[in-house]
Design a protein around this motif. Structure first.
Motif, PDB file in Angstrom:
ATOM      1  N   LEU A  23       0.803  -1.234   0.000  1.00 14.16           N
ATOM      2  CA  LEU A  23       0.000   0.000   0.000  1.00 14.16           C
ATOM      3  C   LEU A  23       0.839   1.289   0.000  1.00 14.16           C
ATOM      4  CD1 LEU A  23      -2.972   0.656  -0.068  1.00 14.16           C
ATOM      5  CD2 LEU A  23      -3.126   0.166   2.363  1.00 14.16           C
ATOM      6  N   GLN A  24       1.930   1.275   0.785  1.00 18.86           N
ATOM      7  CA  GLN A  24       2.792   2.461   0.826  1.00 18.86           C
ATOM      8  C   GLN A  24       3.333   2.784  -0.568  1.00 18.86           C
ATOM      9  OE1 GLN A  24       6.164   2.195   3.518  1.00 18.86           O
ATOM     10  NE2 GLN A  24       5.312   3.739   4.863  1.00 18.86           N
ATOM     11  N   ASN A  25       3.623   1.748  -1.334  1.00 11.36           N
ATOM     12  CA  ASN A  25       4.126   1.979  -2.691  1.00 11.36           C
ATOM     13  C   ASN A  25       3.026   2.406  -3.650  1.00 11.36           C
ATOM     14  OD1 ASN A  25       6.856   1.749  -2.458  1.00 11.36           O
ATOM     15  ND2 ASN A  25       6.873  -0.466  -2.779  1.00 11.36           N
ATOM     16  N   PHE A  26       1.793   1.964  -3.395  1.00 13.66           N
ATOM     17  CA  PHE A  26       0.679   2.429  -4.240  1.00 13.66           C
ATOM     18  C   PHE A  26       0.626   3.966  -4.142  1.00 13.66           C
ATOM     19  CE2 PHE A  26      -2.418  -1.446  -3.413  1.00 13.66           C
ATOM     20  CZ  PHE A  26      -1.427  -2.323  -3.787  1.00 13.66           C
ATOM     21  N   VAL A  27       0.723   4.426  -2.882  1.00 15.34           N
ATOM     22  CA  VAL A  27       0.599   5.865  -2.634  1.00 15.34           C
ATOM     23  C   VAL A  27       1.727   6.620  -3.341  1.00 15.34           C
ATOM     24  CG1 VAL A  27       0.555   7.631  -0.811  1.00 15.34           C
ATOM     25  CG2 VAL A  27      -0.582   5.421  -0.438  1.00 15.34           C
ATOM     26  N   LYS A  28       2.950   6.058  -3.253  1.00 18.77           N
ATOM     27  CA  LYS A  28       4.109   6.717  -3.883  1.00 18.77           C
ATOM     28  C   LYS A  28       3.964   6.792  -5.399  1.00 18.77           C
ATOM     29  CE  LYS A  28       7.682   5.295  -0.794  1.00 18.77           C
ATOM     30  NZ  LYS A  28       8.523   4.112  -0.641  1.00 18.77           N
ATOM     31  N   LEU A  29       3.467   5.711  -5.995  1.00 22.57           N
ATOM     32  CA  LEU A  29       3.461   5.617  -7.460  1.00 22.57           C
ATOM     33  C   LEU A  29       2.346   6.421  -8.117  1.00 22.57           C
ATOM     34  CD1 LEU A  29       4.253   1.800  -7.769  1.00 22.57           C
ATOM     35  CD2 LEU A  29       5.697   3.660  -8.603  1.00 22.57           C
ATOM     36  N   GLN A  30       1.306   6.742  -7.336  1.00 19.47           N
ATOM     37  CA  GLN A  30       0.102   7.304  -7.965  1.00 19.47           C
ATOM     38  C   GLN A  30       0.330   8.653  -8.659  1.00 19.47           C
ATOM     39  OE1 GLN A  30      -3.044   8.455  -5.267  1.00 19.47           O
ATOM     40  NE2 GLN A  30      -1.593   9.124  -3.727  1.00 19.47           N
ATOM     41  N   HIS A  31       1.340   9.406  -8.187  1.00 23.74           N
ATOM     42  CA  HIS A  31       1.507  10.745  -8.765  1.00 23.74           C
ATOM     43  C   HIS A  31       2.249  10.727 -10.100  1.00 23.74           C
ATOM     44  CE1 HIS A  31      -0.377  12.465  -5.366  1.00 23.74           C
ATOM     45  NE2 HIS A  31       0.450  11.824  -4.551  1.00 23.74           N
ATOM     46  N   THR A  60     -14.079  -2.190   3.838  1.00 24.42           N
ATOM     47  CA  THR A  60     -12.998  -1.765   4.744  1.00 24.42           C
ATOM     48  C   THR A  60     -11.694  -1.596   3.969  1.00 24.42           C
ATOM     49  OG1 THR A  60     -13.996  -2.980   6.565  1.00 24.42           O
ATOM     50  CG2 THR A  60     -11.685  -2.414   6.819  1.00 24.42           C
ATOM     51  N   VAL A  61     -11.373  -2.574   3.128  1.00 26.11           N
ATOM     52  CA  VAL A  61     -10.099  -2.490   2.397  1.00 26.11           C
ATOM     53  C   VAL A  61     -10.121  -1.312   1.419  1.00 26.11           C
ATOM     54  CG1 VAL A  61      -8.536  -3.695   0.813  1.00 26.11           C
ATOM     55  CG2 VAL A  61      -9.611  -4.951   2.682  1.00 26.11           C
ATOM     56  N   ALA A  62     -11.246  -1.129   0.726  1.00 24.32           N
ATOM     57  CA  ALA A  62     -11.330  -0.009  -0.223  1.00 24.32           C
ATOM     58  C   ALA A  62     -11.169   1.319   0.522  1.00 24.32           C
ATOM     59  CB  ALA A  62     -12.664  -0.059  -0.966  1.00 24.32           C
ATOM     60  N   ALA A  63     -11.804   1.428   1.681  1.00 29.62           N
ATOM     61  CA  ALA A  63     -11.694   2.673   2.455  1.00 29.62           C
ATOM     62  C   ALA A  63     -10.262   2.865   2.959  1.00 29.62           C
ATOM     63  CB  ALA A  63     -12.681   2.656   3.626  1.00 29.62           C
ATOM     64  N   LEU A  64      -9.596   1.761   3.287  1.00 27.64           N
ATOM     65  CA  LEU A  64      -8.198   1.879   3.754  1.00 27.64           C
ATOM     66  C   LEU A  64      -7.262   2.331   2.639  1.00 27.64           C
ATOM     67  CD1 LEU A  64      -7.689  -1.087   6.254  1.00 27.64           C
ATOM     68  CD2 LEU A  64      -7.362   1.340   6.728  1.00 27.64           C
ATOM     69  N   PHE A  65      -7.558   1.943   1.407  1.00 30.02           N
ATOM     70  CA  PHE A  65      -6.751   2.426   0.266  1.00 30.02           C
ATOM     71  C   PHE A  65      -6.748   3.966   0.299  1.00 30.02           C
ATOM     72  CE2 PHE A  65      -6.975  -1.049  -3.316  1.00 30.02           C
ATOM     73  CZ  PHE A  65      -6.489  -1.987  -2.445  1.00 30.02           C
ATOM     74  N   ILE A  66      -7.946   4.508   0.399  1.00 30.25           N
ATOM     75  CA  ILE A  66      -8.082   5.971   0.326  1.00 30.25           C
ATOM     76  C   ILE A  66      -7.515   6.615   1.593  1.00 30.25           C
ATOM     77  CG2 ILE A  66      -9.735   7.860   0.041  1.00 30.25           C
ATOM     78  CD1 ILE A  66     -11.542   5.676  -1.342  1.00 30.25           C
ATOM     79  N   ALA A  67      -7.816   5.985   2.740  1.00 29.24           N
ATOM     80  CA  ALA A  67      -7.321   6.532   4.013  1.00 29.24           C
ATOM     81  C   ALA A  67      -5.787   6.541   4.038  1.00 29.24           C
ATOM     82  CB  ALA A  67      -7.865   5.707   5.167  1.00 29.24           C
ATOM     83  N   ALA A  68      -5.171   5.554   3.389  1.00 31.55           N
ATOM     84  CA  ALA A  68      -3.703   5.475   3.384  1.00 31.55           C
ATOM     85  C   ALA A  68      -3.087   6.529   2.473  1.00 31.55           C
ATOM     86  CB  ALA A  68      -3.257   4.093   2.935  1.00 31.55           C
ATOM     87  N   GLY A  69      -3.915   7.184   1.657  1.00 33.73           N
ATOM     88  CA  GLY A  69      -3.381   8.281   0.851  1.00 33.73           C
ATOM     89  C   GLY A  69      -3.582   8.148  -0.647  1.00 33.73           C
ATOM     90  N   ILE A  70      -4.294   7.117  -1.082  1.00 35.13           N
ATOM     91  CA  ILE A  70      -4.562   7.037  -2.518  1.00 35.13           C
ATOM     92  C   ILE A  70      -5.663   8.037  -2.847  1.00 35.13           C
ATOM     93  CG2 ILE A  70      -5.432   5.566  -4.380  1.00 35.13           C
ATOM     94  CD1 ILE A  70      -4.139   3.214  -2.889  1.00 35.13           C
ATOM     95  N   ASP A  71      -5.370   8.882  -3.814  1.00 35.12           N
ATOM     96  CA  ASP A  71      -6.342   9.899  -4.205  1.00 35.12           C
ATOM     97  C   ASP A  71      -7.187   9.334  -5.351  1.00 35.12           C
ATOM     98  OD1 ASP A  71      -7.729  11.979  -5.278  1.00 35.12           O
ATOM     99  OD2 ASP A  71      -6.009  13.351  -5.399  1.00 35.12           O
ATOM    100  N   PRO A  72      -8.470   9.079  -5.093  1.00 31.88           N
ATOM    101  CA  PRO A  72      -9.280   8.443  -6.140  1.00 31.88           C
ATOM    102  C   PRO A  72      -9.506   9.332  -7.361  1.00 31.88           C
ATOM    103  CG  PRO A  72     -10.619   8.945  -4.199  1.00 31.88           C
ATOM    104  CD  PRO A  72      -9.211   9.303  -3.850  1.00 31.88           C
ATOM    105  N   ASN A  73      -9.090  10.606  -7.274  1.00 35.15           N
ATOM    106  CA  ASN A  73      -9.172  11.440  -8.471  1.00 35.15           C
ATOM    107  C   ASN A  73      -7.939  11.246  -9.361  1.00 35.15           C
ATOM    108  OD1 ASN A  73     -11.648  12.646  -7.766  1.00 35.15           O
ATOM    109  ND2 ASN A  73     -10.530  13.912  -6.272  1.00 35.15           N
ATOM    110  N   HIS A  74      -6.901  10.682  -8.785  1.00 33.74           N
ATOM    111  CA  HIS A  74      -5.662  10.404  -9.506  1.00 33.74           C
ATOM    112  C   HIS A  74      -5.626   8.973 -10.006  1.00 33.74           C
ATOM    113  CE1 HIS A  74      -2.375  13.162  -9.741  1.00 33.74           C
ATOM    114  NE2 HIS A  74      -2.685  13.688  -8.574  1.00 33.74           N
ATOM    115  N   ALA A  75      -5.957   8.047  -9.058  1.00 33.81           N
ATOM    116  CA  ALA A  75      -5.840   6.619  -9.341  1.00 33.81           C
ATOM    117  C   ALA A  75      -7.238   6.024  -9.429  1.00 33.81           C
ATOM    118  CB  ALA A  75      -5.077   5.951  -8.208  1.00 33.81           C
TER     119      ALA A  75
END
Ligand code: TYM
Length: 326
Positions: A23-31, A60-75
Motif C-alpha cells: 500500500l505504501q508503494n501504491f501511494v508513492k506511485l500514484q503521482h 474496509t479495504v477499499a476505504a483503507l486504500f483511500i485513508a492510506a493516501g490514494i487519491d481516487p481522483n488520480h488513481a
C-alpha cells in the motif's frame, strides 16, 4: 507515464505487512503513473468466506486504500468484481496455463496444505491474477515478495499468448521494496506477517488501537543479546522490527542502528511502537471519516467505470485474436 496495477484481497484485517509491502508503494506511485488499485474480491472467495463479512471487509479495504493516501481522483480505485472483464480474461488465460505451473505455486501449496477438499478456484487463482495485470497491459506491479512467483507466471502467460496469437501483451515488472518486502510475524520471524494467522499478536492490523499496537510490539519476539543491528540472517527478529521502524519513521537503517548504540531493545521497542502508532493513527482517523461519509460507493462506481473502459477494449482484442466471433 507507465501503467501501474495492484490488488489486495479482502480476506481479513489488512496488516502492517500489507501496508509496508504494498500500500505504501501504491501511494508513492500514484503521482507519476496511471494507476489501477483494486480490492480483489473474486480472489478472496478461493477460500470459504462468510458473505456478510466479505461485503464488510471489501468496503474496509477499499476505504483503507483511500485513508492510506490514494487519491481516487488520480488513481482508479475499484472492486475486481465490478469489472467482469477480469473474470472473463481469467478464464481465457486459464486455458493457456499448465497444471504443472499451478502446482508449483508456493501460495497454493501453503493454502492447500493439510486440507482435504481443495477448491479448483484456489488452484487456478494465478491465471485470474495474470488477467488482472494483463488486461491493462500494466508495466509495473507493486507487490510484496510473496507475489513474485505469480508475477513470473504472468510474464510466462503473456509470452505464451504473444507467441501463439501475435504480439498483444507487455511483460509486466514487479515493483518490490528493497527492505520490507516481507514483513515477518511478530511471534516468529521465520513466518510472514499474515492477516490469516489465527494469533492476533502475530500481526499489527492497520486498524489496531494505539494501546493494542503498543502491547503487541512490547510482546514481539527479540533475538538473544541486546544490540539493535540489522542482520536478517543472525538476528531475524530484531531485523524485522528494524524494517518496520525504517518504514514508519523515515530513518535509514544505519541511522537507526547508530541511534540505539549502547541502548537496549526496551528503548528501541518503545520508540518503534510510537512510530507505528503515529503512522497508523492519521490513517485510522481518515478511515472513520470515509466510512461515515458515504463517499465510498461513488468512488468505487467511478473507478469501475473508468477501469472497465480500458479492460473491455483489451478483452475484445484478445477474443478477436483467439478466434471468437466478435
Ligand atoms: P494479498 O492480499 O495476500 O496481499 C496484498 C499485498 O500485500 C503484500 N504483503 C506483504 N508484504 C510484505 N510483508 C508481508 N508480510 C506481506 N503480506 C502481504 C502482498 O505481497 C501483496 O502485494 N495475489 C495477491 C492479490 C492480487 C494481486 C493481483 C496483486 C490479485 N490480483 C494483481 C497484484 C496484481 C494477494 O494475495 O495479495
Amino acid at each position: 507515464m507507465a501503467r501501474v496495477l495492484s490488488g489486495i484481497q479482502p480476506s481479513g484485517q489488512l496488516t502492517l505487512g500489507n501496508y509496508i509491502g504494498a500500500l505504501q508503494n501504491f501511494v508513492k506511485l500514484q503521482h507519476e503513473h496511471e494507476c489501477y488499485f483494486m480490492v480483489v474480491d473474486l480472489h478472496a472467495i478461493t477460500v470459504p468466506q462468510d458473505p456478510e463479512l466479505l461485503r464488510e471487509q471489501t468496503k474496509t479495504v477499499a476505504a483503507l486504500f483511500i485513508a492510506a493516501g490514494i487519491d481516487p481522483n488520480h488513481a482508479n480505485v475499484y472492486l475486481q468484481s465490478h469489472v467482469p472483464a477480469h473474470a472473463e480474461l481469467g478464464w481465457l488465460l486459464t486455458t493457456l496455463t499448465y497444471m504443472g505451473e499451478l502446482e508449483r505455486m508456493t501460495q497454493f501449496k501453503e493454502k492447500s496444505a493439510g486440507k482435504e477438499s481443495i477448491g479448483a478456484g484456489l488452484f487456478v487463482y494465478p491465471a485470474l491474477m495474470a488477467a488482472d495485470i494483463l488486461i491493462y497491459n500494466a508495466d509495473l506491479v507493486p507487490v510484496g515478495d510473496d507475489q513474485k512467483q505469480h508475477l513470473e507466471l504472468t510474464r510466462d502467460l503473456a509470452e505464451r499468448f504473444n507467441a501463439r496469437f501475435g504480439e498483444t501483451f507487455k511483460l509486466p515488472e514487479p515493483y518490490i521494496p528493497k527492505v520490507g518486502a516481507r514483513i515477518m510475524s511478530l511471534d516468529d520471524a521465520s513466518k510472514k506477517m499474515s492477516k490469516s494467522n489465527p494469533n492476533p499478536n502475530s500481526y499489527i492490523a492497520m486498524l489496531d488501537e494505539p494501546d493494542v499496537i503498543r502491547k503487541k510490539i512490547r510482546r514481539a519476539q527479540t533475538d538473544s543479546g541486546r544490540e539493535v543491528k540489522y542482520d536478517p540472517e543472525n538476528k531475524p527478529e530484531i531485523s524485522n522490527l528494524i524494517s518496520i521502524y525504517t518504514h514508519c519513521s523515515g530513518m535509514s537503517i544505519p541511522e537507526i542502528e547508530a541511534h540505539y548504540e549502547g541502548k537496549g531493545y526496551g528503548d528501541f521497542k518503545k520508540d518503534l511502537a510510537e512510530h507505528v502508532v503515529n503512522t497508523l493513527a492519521p490513517i485510522q482517523e481518515r478511515y472513520r471519516e470515509i466510512r461515515s461519509s458515504g463517499e465510498l460507493e461513488d468512488v468505487l462506481r467511478r473507478g469501475a467505470e473508468r477501469a472497465s473502459e480500458a479492460a473491455e477494449e483489451m478483452l475484445r482484442t484478445v477474443k478477436e485474436k483467439m478466434g471468437f466471433v466478435i
